[in-house]
Motif scaffolding. Structure first.
Motif, mmCIF file in Angstrom:
data_model
loop_
_atom_site.group_PDB
_atom_site.id
_atom_site.type_symbol
_atom_site.label_atom_id
_atom_site.label_comp_id
_atom_site.label_asym_id
_atom_site.label_seq_id
_atom_site.Cartn_x
_atom_site.Cartn_y
_atom_site.Cartn_z
ATOM 1 N N LYS A 63 0.861 -1.190 0.000
ATOM 2 C CA LYS A 63 0.000 0.000 0.000
ATOM 3 C C LYS A 63 0.896 1.240 0.000
ATOM 4 N N ILE A 64 0.991 1.880 -1.174
ATOM 5 C CA ILE A 64 1.920 2.996 -1.353
ATOM 6 C C ILE A 64 1.154 4.255 -1.743
ATOM 7 N N GLU A 65 1.556 5.379 -1.157
ATOM 8 C CA GLU A 65 1.048 6.697 -1.551
ATOM 9 C C GLU A 65 2.252 7.607 -1.733
ATOM 10 N N TYR A 66 2.112 8.570 -2.630
ATOM 11 C CA TYR A 66 3.142 9.594 -2.785
ATOM 12 C C TYR A 66 2.568 10.922 -2.316
ATOM 13 N N GLU A 67 3.362 11.650 -1.575
ATOM 14 C CA GLU A 67 2.965 12.977 -1.102
ATOM 15 C C GLU A 67 3.856 14.004 -1.796
ATOM 16 N N TYR A 68 3.222 14.889 -2.556
ATOM 17 C CA TYR A 68 3.954 15.992 -3.187
ATOM 18 C C TYR A 68 3.762 17.226 -2.316
ATOM 19 N N THR A 69 4.845 17.899 -2.018
ATOM 20 C CA THR A 69 4.775 19.160 -1.294
ATOM 21 C C THR A 69 5.480 20.226 -2.131
ATOM 22 N N PHE A 70 4.696 21.155 -2.679
ATOM 23 C CA PHE A 70 5.235 22.263 -3.454
ATOM 24 C C PHE A 70 5.313 23.488 -2.552
ATOM 25 N N THR A 71 6.488 24.083 -2.455
ATOM 26 C CA THR A 71 6.667 25.334 -1.723
ATOM 27 C C THR A 71 7.392 26.301 -2.640
ATOM 28 N N ASN A 72 6.670 27.299 -3.122
ATOM 29 C CA ASN A 72 7.226 28.289 -4.056
ATOM 30 C C ASN A 72 7.887 27.627 -5.255
ATOM 31 N N GLY A 73 7.333 26.544 -5.738
ATOM 32 C CA GLY A 73 7.878 25.857 -6.906
ATOM 33 C C GLY A 73 8.814 24.714 -6.570
ATOM 34 N N ASP A 74 9.457 24.758 -5.412
ATOM 35 C CA ASP A 74 10.318 23.650 -5.006
ATOM 36 C C ASP A 74 9.444 22.450 -4.657
ATOM 37 N N LEU A 75 9.928 21.263 -4.959
ATOM 38 C CA LEU A 75 9.126 20.059 -4.751
ATOM 39 C C LEU A 75 9.839 19.073 -3.841
ATOM 40 N N ASP A 76 9.098 18.506 -2.904
ATOM 41 C CA ASP A 76 9.541 17.382 -2.091
ATOM 42 C C ASP A 76 8.556 16.250 -2.334
ATOM 43 N N VAL A 77 9.067 15.058 -2.638
ATOM 44 C CA VAL A 77 8.228 13.887 -2.832
ATOM 45 C C VAL A 77 8.554 12.900 -1.724
ATOM 46 N N ALA A 78 7.511 12.446 -1.026
ATOM 47 C CA ALA A 78 7.676 11.448 0.029
ATOM 48 C C ALA A 78 6.862 10.211 -0.337
ATOM 49 N N GLU A 79 7.390 9.057 0.031
ATOM 50 C CA GLU A 79 6.681 7.803 -0.185
ATOM 51 C C GLU A 79 6.118 7.353 1.155
ATOM 52 N N ILE A 80 4.821 7.086 1.186
ATOM 53 C CA ILE A 80 4.162 6.646 2.418
ATOM 54 C C ILE A 80 3.709 5.208 2.204
ATOM 55 N N ARG A 81 4.185 4.313 3.059
ATOM 56 C CA ARG A 81 3.824 2.899 2.958
ATOM 57 C C ARG A 81 2.891 2.525 4.090
ATOM 58 N N ASN A 82 1.764 1.925 3.724
ATOM 59 C CA ASN A 82 0.773 1.430 4.681
ATOM 60 C C ASN A 82 0.294 2.509 5.651
ATOM 61 N N LYS A 83 0.320 3.747 5.216
ATOM 62 C CA LYS A 83 -0.115 4.914 6.004
ATOM 63 C C LYS A 83 0.616 5.029 7.345
ATOM 64 N N THR A 84 1.794 4.400 7.446
ATOM 65 C CA THR A 84 2.541 4.460 8.707
ATOM 66 C C THR A 84 3.976 4.936 8.514
ATOM 67 N N THR A 85 4.618 4.537 7.437
ATOM 68 C CA THR A 85 6.023 4.856 7.233
ATOM 69 C C THR A 85 6.159 5.893 6.128
ATOM 70 N N ARG A 86 6.841 6.990 6.436
ATOM 71 C CA ARG A 86 7.030 8.078 5.467
ATOM 72 C C ARG A 86 8.520 8.247 5.211
ATOM 73 N N LYS A 87 8.885 8.305 3.928
ATOM 74 C CA LYS A 87 10.293 8.434 3.560
ATOM 75 C C LYS A 87 10.431 9.432 2.423
ATOM 76 N N GLU A 88 11.296 10.412 2.592
ATOM 77 C CA GLU A 88 11.575 11.367 1.516
ATOM 78 C C GLU A 88 12.309 10.625 0.405
ATOM 79 N N VAL A 89 11.786 10.718 -0.834
ATOM 80 C CA VAL A 89 12.398 9.984 -1.934
ATOM 81 C C VAL A 89 12.978 10.880 -3.027
ATOM 82 N N PHE A 90 12.510 12.125 -3.129
ATOM 83 C CA PHE A 90 13.016 12.996 -4.185
ATOM 84 C C PHE A 90 12.769 14.452 -3.811
ATOM 85 N N ARG A 91 13.650 15.302 -4.316
ATOM 86 C CA ARG A 91 13.514 16.751 -4.076
ATOM 87 C C ARG A 91 14.210 17.493 -5.214
#
Length: 167
Positions: A63-91
């Motif tokens: 069960k995987i979700e990706y969270e995109y966080t845009f701040t003034n154009g900069d992007l952080d992508v986090a991978e969330i597994r099973n709605k419990t574990t969050r890991k930054e994967v790209f920026r």
């Protein structure tokens, strides 16, 4: 100073590569059952127990979700597994992006076919029916394409932050 901030969650399907550990866990479980019936119960139960634990663990990690966080154009992508574990994967930052193209555009398809050195990183839902919402962010001099699935709010933010390079 005003910060333009947008956050988006994209539920994703596990790819074949991500399902491989689950297949391996099931094979281990079946091997344990076979050893129990045909060789020795002691080793069979041990292998079966390990197989069951692996099946449970790998099933939860599908069960995987990706969270995109845009701040003034900069992007952080986090991978969330099973709605419990969050890991930054790209920026990446606004200065690193050379071009943004719709994933299904002829221009992006042409870039992919003309240059085999482009590394494609996919952080989408993997649902082909939603591919019209996918955008390729070309970074590192066009050597890497980061594929994102943008909703209306994220797309509006990207259009404002990347006015000159958005196609």
């Amino acid at each position: 100073m005003y910060d333009d901030y947008v956050e988006q969650i994209v539920p994703s399907r596990a790819t074949g590569k991500q399902r491989l550990p689950l297949v391996g866990a099931w094979v281990l479980l079946c091997a344990g059952i076979s050893v129990t019936f045909f060789v020795t119960m002691g080793w069979g139960f041990l292998i079966m127990g390990i197989g069951i634990a692996c099946v449970v663990w790998t099933t939860r990690n599908q069960k995987i979700e990706y969270e995109y966080t845009f701040t003034n154009g900069d992007l952080d992508v986090a991978e969330i597994r099973n709605k419990t574990t969050r890991k930054e994967v790209f920026r990446f930052g606004t200065t690193e992006v050379q071009q943004i193209l719709p994933y299904e555009s002829e221009e992006f398809t042409g870039k992919l076919s003309s240059s085999r050195n482009i590394t494609v990183v996919d952080y989408t839902s993997c649902n082909e029916a939603r591919s019209k919402d996918w955008y390729a962010f070309l970074i590192n001099g066009g050597a890497m394409a980061v594929i994102l699935e943008l909703n209306e709010r994220s797309l509006e933010h990207v259009k404002n932050a990347y006015k000159k390079i958005m196609k």
